[in-house]
Design a protein around this motif. Structure first.
Motif, PDB file in Angstrom:
ATOM      1  N   THR A  97      -7.754  -3.779   8.765  1.00 43.07           N
ATOM      2  CA  THR A  97      -8.697  -4.949  10.177  1.00 43.07           C
ATOM      3  C   THR A  97     -10.127  -5.563   9.088  1.00 43.07           C
ATOM      4  OG1 THR A  97     -10.101  -2.998  10.456  1.00 43.07           O
ATOM      5  CG2 THR A  97      -8.414  -3.659  12.513  1.00 43.07           C
ATOM      6  N   SER A  98     -10.183  -5.612   8.143  1.00 42.15           N
ATOM      7  CA  SER A  98     -10.813  -6.231   6.965  1.00 42.15           C
ATOM      8  C   SER A  98     -10.474  -7.635   6.324  1.00 42.15           C
ATOM      9  CB  SER A  98     -11.812  -4.861   6.368  1.00 42.15           C
ATOM     10  OG  SER A  98      -9.955  -5.341   4.919  1.00 42.15           O
ATOM     11  N   ILE A 158      -2.823 -12.443  11.125  1.00 39.95           N
ATOM     12  CA  ILE A 158      -1.344 -11.383  10.607  1.00 39.95           C
ATOM     13  C   ILE A 158      -1.003 -10.540  11.935  1.00 39.95           C
ATOM     14  CG2 ILE A 158      -0.749 -10.096   9.471  1.00 39.95           C
ATOM     15  CD1 ILE A 158      -3.667 -11.585   7.445  1.00 39.95           C
ATOM     16  N   TYR A 159      -2.019  -9.942  12.736  1.00 41.69           N
ATOM     17  CA  TYR A 159      -1.558  -8.780  13.787  1.00 41.69           C
ATOM     18  C   TYR A 159      -0.683  -9.649  14.708  1.00 41.69           C
ATOM     19  CZ  TYR A 159      -3.513  -4.758  12.532  1.00 41.69           C
ATOM     20  OH  TYR A 159      -4.313  -3.926  11.482  1.00 41.69           O
ATOM     21  N   GLN A 160      -1.165 -10.524  15.281  1.00 41.78           N
ATOM     22  CA  GLN A 160      -0.238 -11.627  16.460  1.00 41.78           C
ATOM     23  C   GLN A 160       0.908 -11.712  15.397  1.00 41.78           C
ATOM     24  OE1 GLN A 160      -2.700 -15.097  17.772  1.00 41.78           O
ATOM     25  NE2 GLN A 160      -0.625 -15.639  18.775  1.00 41.78           N
ATOM     26  N   TYR A 161       1.148 -12.167  14.213  1.00 48.91           N
ATOM     27  CA  TYR A 161       2.723 -12.711  13.784  1.00 48.91           C
ATOM     28  C   TYR A 161       3.244 -11.435  14.089  1.00 48.91           C
ATOM     29  CZ  TYR A 161       5.303 -15.371  10.148  1.00 48.91           C
ATOM     30  OH  TYR A 161       6.823 -16.061  10.110  1.00 48.91           O
ATOM     31  N   LEU A 164       3.244   3.388  13.238  1.00 50.96           N
ATOM     32  CA  LEU A 164       4.466   2.946  12.668  1.00 50.96           C
ATOM     33  C   LEU A 164       4.296   1.671  12.039  1.00 50.96           C
ATOM     34  CD1 LEU A 164       7.651   4.665  13.864  1.00 50.96           C
ATOM     35  CD2 LEU A 164       6.924   4.291  11.682  1.00 50.96           C
ATOM     36  N   ARG A 165       4.088   1.140  13.323  1.00 53.24           N
ATOM     37  CA  ARG A 165       3.566  -0.909  13.254  1.00 53.24           C
ATOM     38  C   ARG A 165       2.939  -1.206  12.271  1.00 53.24           C
ATOM     39  NH1 ARG A 165       5.521  -1.601  18.701  1.00 53.24           N
ATOM     40  NH2 ARG A 165       5.871  -4.038  19.065  1.00 53.24           N
ATOM     41  N   TYR A 166       1.563  -0.372  12.330  1.00 53.33           N
ATOM     42  CA  TYR A 166       0.512  -1.365  11.403  1.00 53.33           C
ATOM     43  C   TYR A 166       0.761  -0.442  10.457  1.00 53.33           C
ATOM     44  CZ  TYR A 166      -0.225  -3.261  15.984  1.00 53.33           C
ATOM     45  OH  TYR A 166      -0.305  -3.552  17.228  1.00 53.33           O
ATOM     46  N   HIS A 167       1.723  -0.797   9.681  1.00 56.36           N
ATOM     47  CA  HIS A 167       2.228  -0.207   8.118  1.00 56.36           C
ATOM     48  C   HIS A 167       1.841  -1.072   6.814  1.00 56.36           C
ATOM     49  CE1 HIS A 167       4.055   4.404   7.593  1.00 56.36           C
ATOM     50  NE2 HIS A 167       2.836   4.783   7.843  1.00 56.36           N
ATOM     51  N   GLY A 168       0.584  -0.659   6.262  1.00 56.78           N
ATOM     52  CA  GLY A 168       0.225  -1.808   5.170  1.00 56.78           C
ATOM     53  C   GLY A 168       1.700  -2.794   4.410  1.00 56.78           C
ATOM     54  N   GLU A 169       2.719  -1.939   4.210  1.00 51.40           N
ATOM     55  CA  GLU A 169       3.869  -3.182   4.065  1.00 51.40           C
ATOM     56  C   GLU A 169       4.200  -4.053   5.017  1.00 51.40           C
ATOM     57  OE1 GLU A 169       3.521   0.284   3.972  1.00 51.40           O
ATOM     58  OE2 GLU A 169       5.257   0.913   3.223  1.00 51.40           O
ATOM     59  N   LYS A 170       3.641  -3.749   6.305  1.00 46.77           N
ATOM     60  CA  LYS A 170       4.624  -4.106   7.424  1.00 46.77           C
ATOM     61  C   LYS A 170       3.365  -5.038   6.935  1.00 46.77           C
ATOM     62  CE  LYS A 170       6.928  -1.435  10.584  1.00 46.77           C
ATOM     63  NZ  LYS A 170       6.558  -0.276   9.519  1.00 46.77           N
ATOM     64  N   LEU A 171       2.031  -5.001   7.241  1.00 49.17           N
ATOM     65  CA  LEU A 171       1.162  -6.173   7.495  1.00 49.17           C
ATOM     66  C   LEU A 171       0.731  -6.855   6.065  1.00 49.17           C
ATOM     67  CD1 LEU A 171      -2.052  -3.509   8.366  1.00 49.17           C
ATOM     68  CD2 LEU A 171      -1.040  -5.608   9.578  1.00 49.17           C
TER      69      LEU A 171
END
Length: 580
Positions: free
Chosen positions: A464-465, A472-475, A508-515
């Motif tokens: 979140t930093s 990014i989260y919305q996308y 699962l949803r917010y793993h670093g590679e997905k972000l």
């Protein structure tokens, strides 16, 4: 000019060159002709003896002279350091000390280099203190040699402090600091120093490019790597074997294996490092057959492969399921080249059998082919195979062996917990978790890096930093909706190793590679260039599945370099063919 420089005795020394037999004959001539006490001739003779690798003979010559001077021992210390005889260089330095002779800058430079070559930190610190005591503490040559010493010994903070103290830095000093960061795995630091060097207006040389290209390879900094390549080409730099190998390695590690092969084919001179980098590159990118083809070409036309070449070949076979080719290569290593397998070779063989589902063969290989007690890396490969092929009973047995070998390594307990969870033994998962909490063991934190416009952006799970976090989260949310419509279903097994996370779906949803992928796609709308991600750990099964769908719905190639290999995602498929 010294009269000895024209004497027949001096000419005899020059003719003898750095060859011990002729030097001993020339020495005998000196003694017979009454020049045995000549200091210039003794210095020349002893220096040539060091160049011939006969440091003990040189020591004898110096010690037997009635009045050795500082120049003699300083010259011998420098010759020994340059000849790769660091212990001898240190011995000549101690002779200077014992004889209470004056020191020079180049004596300290030579002995600091010798300590660096031996990674002898305590001896190096003593030399450093002595240099300060005698007033050489701010000499730029001595400081540069000390930067190399402290870097080699992993003391980068000290190295950096000394580097910052050098006034009027030479290219050698800049190279020492760049290499120091790169060799200690701090690629970003190396790149930073290269950029400072550019700002300072110092012209880089071939060694600068070799070190900085290696840093680009480590960090996956493709933009800078390409910029360096353009500079090398436009300046028509002499393509040394080291520079060629560095270019090949940079393109391999930045995901452009075909570009690496272009450079490989263009090089006039290729050493074992160049061949090995290219073979390893094919292996990392899942091109096992290409790796084997190149290995056969190396055996016919190239230098003899070394033990690192065989690690690359066996790893390529493991990643592509080429079991018979791997068996042949392992046998060739011993029969054709007389190389003794090391832990890495045994580990690659176990990994190869394990990935191919041949768990019995893997266990038999461990029992029959590995001398002594197998190390933890062998059992780690075996445990990974048990998890991959869902052989939970064997997996628990292997994990317990590993924990007995390395009780403080948290990743073994994480894998054991995973295996218990996958086999439905949740009470055992809780036990493992409690032991980890009690022992204060934490699993390594995963992160993913993406470079946009030459700037690296780092994402951890639930990051979140980042200044664009909300976008990014919305996308990512929209992207997950689109891939779900296309058939993606989250693989919840993949998050069981996140022992610290209570909320599985969130994890699962917010793993670093997905972000990182979401950020890369968001920042390059309309582009057709591949998205490139670097992951410090192995990519999890759910991210692997999600990114396959993302590559299809976005019609973009996404390249992920994880701890073990490259994954090229394109049109909903991955180059690893589910083999990772």
């Amino acid at each position: 000019m010294n009269p000895h420089h024209r004497s027949p005795e001096y000419n005899a020394l020059l003719l003898a060159g750095p060859r011990l037999g002729p030097l001993k004959q020339a020495h005998a001539r000196l003694v017979v002709a009454g020049h045995g006490r000549s200091l210039p001739l003794t210095t020349k003779l002893a220096t040539l003896a060091v160049a011939a690798g006969a440091a003990s003979y040189a020591h004898l010559l110096a010690a037997s002279h009635p009045a050795p001077d500082s120049f003699l021992y300083c010259t011998l210390a420098r010759a020994a350091a340059h000849r790769g005889l660091p212990a001898a260089a240190l011995a000549f330095y101690r002779c200077l000390l014992a004889a209470a002779l004056p020191f020079s800058s180049f004596a300290f430079t030579a002995v600091a280099k010798a300590c660096a070559d031996m990674s002898a930190l305590r001896a190096g610190m003593a030399v450093h203190a002595h240099a300060i005591l005698l007033g050489f503490g701010s000499d730029r040559f001595v400081l540069t040699a000390l930067v190399v010493l402290y870097s080699k010994c992993g003391q980068l903070a000290v190295a950096r402090k000394l580097f910052d103290a050098i006034r009027d830095r030479s290219v050698v000093a800049w190279n020492a600091m760049i290499s120091g960061y790169e060799q200690n795995g701090l690629a970003e630091g190396a790149i930073e120093v290269y950029k400072e060097m550019q700002m300072a207006g110092e012209a880089p040389d071939s060694a600068t490019f070799v070190a900085t290209l290696s840093a680009c390879a480590q960090a996956g900094a493709l933009d800078l790597g390409r910029e360096l390549e353009r500079h090398i080409v436009s300046e028509r730099m002499d393509m040394s074997v080291f520079l060629g190998a560095a270019l090949v390695n940079m393109y391999v590690r930045c995901g452009l294996v075909n570009k690496a092969r272009e450079w490989f084919d263009m090089l006039q001179e290729r050493n074992v490092v160049t061949w090995t980098s290219m073979i390893a590159g094919y292996g990392m990118h899942g091109h096992g057959h290409e790796a084997i083809k190149l290995f056969h070409l190396m055996r016919r036309e190239g230098p003899p492969p070394n033990d690192i070449t065989f690690v690359a070949v066996l790893s390529a076979c493991a990643h592509a399921g080429l079991v018979s080719e791997g068996r042949d290569a392992f046998a060739t290593m011993k029969t054709a080249y007389g190389l003794v397998p090391r832990a890495e070779h045994y580990c690659s063989m176990v990994d190869m059998y394990g990935r191919a589902g041949l768990l019995d063969d893997a266990m038999q290989f461990i029992r029959d082919s590995i001398p002594g007690e197998p190390g933890p890396e062998v059992w780690t490969a075996m445990l990974g195979a048990c998890k991959m092929h869902k052989n939970f009973n064997l997996g628990v047995e292997v994990a317990e062996r590993l924990i007995a070998l390395e009780p403080e390594n948290p990743s073994h307990r994480v894998l054991l917990s995973n295996i218990y969870a996958l086999s439905g033994k949740m009470n055992h998962v809780e036990e493992v978790r409690n032991v980890m909490i009690k022992r204060r063991l934490k699993k390594q934190i995963g992160y993913s890096l993406i470079e946009i416009g030459g700037i690296a952006h780092l994402f951890r799970m639930g990051e979140t930093s980042h200044p664009q976090t909300r976008d990014i989260y919305q996308y990512l949310e929209e992207l997950i909706c689109r891939i779900t419509d296309a058939g993606y279903v989250a693989e919840t097994d993949s998050v069981l190793h996140e022992l610290e996370e209570e909320e599985r779906e969130f994890a699962l949803r917010y793993h670093g590679e997905k972000l990182a992928v979401a950020f890369g796609l968001m920042m390059s709308t309309g582009s057709t260039d591949p998205i490139r991600i670097i992951k410090n750990l192995r990519i999890c099964g759910d991210c692997h599945l999600a990114i396959k769908y993302m590559s299809a719905v976005e019609n973009r190639e996404i390249i992920v370099r994880d701890k073990h290999r490259f994954h090229h995602f394109k049109y909903g498929k991955c180059s690893c063919q589910e083999y990772w």
